[in-house]
Design an enzyme around this catalytic site. Structure first.
Site, mmCIF file in Angstrom:
data_model
loop_
_atom_site.group_PDB
_atom_site.id
_atom_site.type_symbol
_atom_site.label_atom_id
_atom_site.label_comp_id
_atom_site.label_asym_id
_atom_site.label_seq_id
_atom_site.Cartn_x
_atom_site.Cartn_y
_atom_site.Cartn_z
ATOM 1 N N GLY A 45 0.837 -1.188 0.000
ATOM 2 C CA GLY A 45 0.000 0.000 0.000
ATOM 3 C C GLY A 45 0.874 1.241 0.000
ATOM 4 O O GLY A 45 2.045 1.180 0.381
ATOM 5 N N GLN A 50 3.575 9.793 0.905
ATOM 6 C CA GLN A 50 4.806 9.006 1.009
ATOM 7 C C GLN A 50 5.744 9.235 -0.175
ATOM 8 O O GLN A 50 6.908 8.851 -0.121
ATOM 9 C CB GLN A 50 4.491 7.516 1.156
ATOM 10 C CG GLN A 50 3.837 7.170 2.495
ATOM 11 C CD GLN A 50 3.565 5.687 2.619
ATOM 12 O OE1 GLN A 50 2.550 5.206 2.150
ATOM 13 N NE2 GLN A 50 4.499 4.958 3.211
ATOM 14 N N CYS A 101 5.629 -0.367 7.037
ATOM 15 C CA CYS A 101 5.359 0.837 6.258
ATOM 16 C C CYS A 101 6.608 1.193 5.453
ATOM 17 O O CYS A 101 7.714 1.161 5.988
ATOM 18 C CB CYS A 101 5.007 1.976 7.217
ATOM 19 S SG CYS A 101 4.633 3.526 6.405
ATOM 20 N N LEU A 102 6.425 1.543 4.177
ATOM 21 C CA LEU A 102 7.578 1.886 3.337
ATOM 22 C C LEU A 102 8.300 3.135 3.863
ATOM 23 O O LEU A 102 9.474 3.332 3.571
ATOM 24 C CB LEU A 102 7.140 2.112 1.890
ATOM 25 C CG LEU A 102 6.706 0.858 1.115
ATOM 26 C CD1 LEU A 102 6.242 1.229 -0.285
ATOM 27 C CD2 LEU A 102 7.838 -0.165 1.037
ATOM 28 N N HIS A 143 -4.567 1.863 7.775
ATOM 29 C CA HIS A 143 -3.161 2.289 7.799
ATOM 30 C C HIS A 143 -2.939 3.436 6.803
ATOM 31 O O HIS A 143 -2.356 4.466 7.150
ATOM 32 C CB HIS A 143 -2.262 1.087 7.463
ATOM 33 C CG HIS A 143 -0.804 1.419 7.373
ATOM 34 N ND1 HIS A 143 0.107 0.972 8.304
ATOM 35 C CD2 HIS A 143 -0.096 2.160 6.482
ATOM 36 C CE1 HIS A 143 1.316 1.428 7.982
ATOM 37 N NE2 HIS A 143 1.221 2.144 6.874
ATOM 38 N N GLU A 144 -3.414 3.253 5.573
ATOM 39 C CA GLU A 144 -3.171 4.263 4.532
ATOM 40 C C GLU A 144 -3.969 5.534 4.799
ATOM 41 O O GLU A 144 -3.497 6.643 4.531
ATOM 42 C CB GLU A 144 -3.500 3.710 3.145
ATOM 43 C CG GLU A 144 -2.690 2.486 2.714
ATOM 44 C CD GLU A 144 -1.183 2.667 2.833
ATOM 45 O OE1 GLU A 144 -0.704 3.809 2.734
ATOM 46 O OE2 GLU A 144 -0.483 1.652 3.044
ATOM 47 N N HIS A 147 -2.202 7.902 7.000
ATOM 48 C CA HIS A 147 -1.190 8.727 6.308
ATOM 49 C C HIS A 147 -1.802 10.030 5.805
ATOM 50 O O HIS A 147 -1.159 11.079 5.825
ATOM 51 C CB HIS A 147 -0.616 7.981 5.097
ATOM 52 C CG HIS A 147 0.478 7.016 5.427
ATOM 53 N ND1 HIS A 147 1.668 7.403 5.985
ATOM 54 C CD2 HIS A 147 0.569 5.672 5.263
ATOM 55 C CE1 HIS A 147 2.450 6.342 6.145
ATOM 56 N NE2 HIS A 147 1.812 5.269 5.731
HETATM 57 CO CO CO Z 1 2.509 3.321 5.674
#
Ligand code: CO
Length: 176
Positions: A45, A50, A101-102, A143-144, A147
């Site tokens: 995701g 990000q 998470c990236l 989660h997304e 962000h």
């Molecule tokens: Co993330």
């Protein structure tokens, strides 16, 4: 085009993203670049912030159970859920899931989330869609969506776990 990932503790990750108003070519390029970036970095995701774009846009793509050296085979673009301007309509129950998470690469920890959510969002053409899920997608969406509000999953850790994380993270940043 693959873009650079914004990594913690970069302040941009705290930004509250703005709603998308124009469902135009620029938005489609952003979504395509987000897919390229997510697949290249082995993510499931990605939120626009990000890659440094403060818009309420996120994508989710769970890898298929296929053996391949090409990540695009495991995560075909047709399988990517493109979510713009999401709003939670319903949320219930609770569950725990190990998240990563990236923007916090290499760190994984259990996080509490709602078990089931129902959201309304727009697709790349601006059409409104309602979906609900009580499995992986529900977790990934929460989660997304965090962000988009400038929140990271590490902010949901207990104080003790968070302190341990910050200590390890500082050490890691120094090594670079
Ligand atoms: Co993330």
């Amino acid at each position: 085009m693959i873009r650079d990932i914004v990594v913690y503790p970069d302040k941009r990750l705290k930004e509250v993203s703005k709603s998308v108003e124009n469902f135009d070519k620029d938005l489609h390029t952003l979504l395509d670049d987000m897919y390229d970036t997510m697949v290249a970095k082995n993510g499931v995701g990605l939120a626009a912030i990000q890659i440094g774009v403060p818009l309420r846009v996120l994508i989710i793509n769970r890898p298929l159970d296929i053996e391949s050296d090409d990540p695009r085979v495991q995560q075909p673009k047709e399988n990517t859920l493109e979510v713009i301007n999401p709003v939670i309509l319903e949320a219930e129950g609770s569950t725990k899931f190990q998240e990563g998470c990236l923007s916090v690469p290499g760190y994984y920890e259990d996080v509490n989330r709602f078990k089931k959510i129902k959201i309304e969002y727009q697709n790349r053409d601006g059409e409104k869609i309602i979906i609900e899920d009580d499995d992986f997608l529900a977790i990934a969406l929460q989660h997304e969506m965090d962000h988009l509000n400038g929140k990271l999953f590490i902010e949901k850790l207990s104080i003790i776990k968070r302190k341990k994380f910050e200590k390890e993270w500082k050490k890691r940043l120094k090594k670079k």
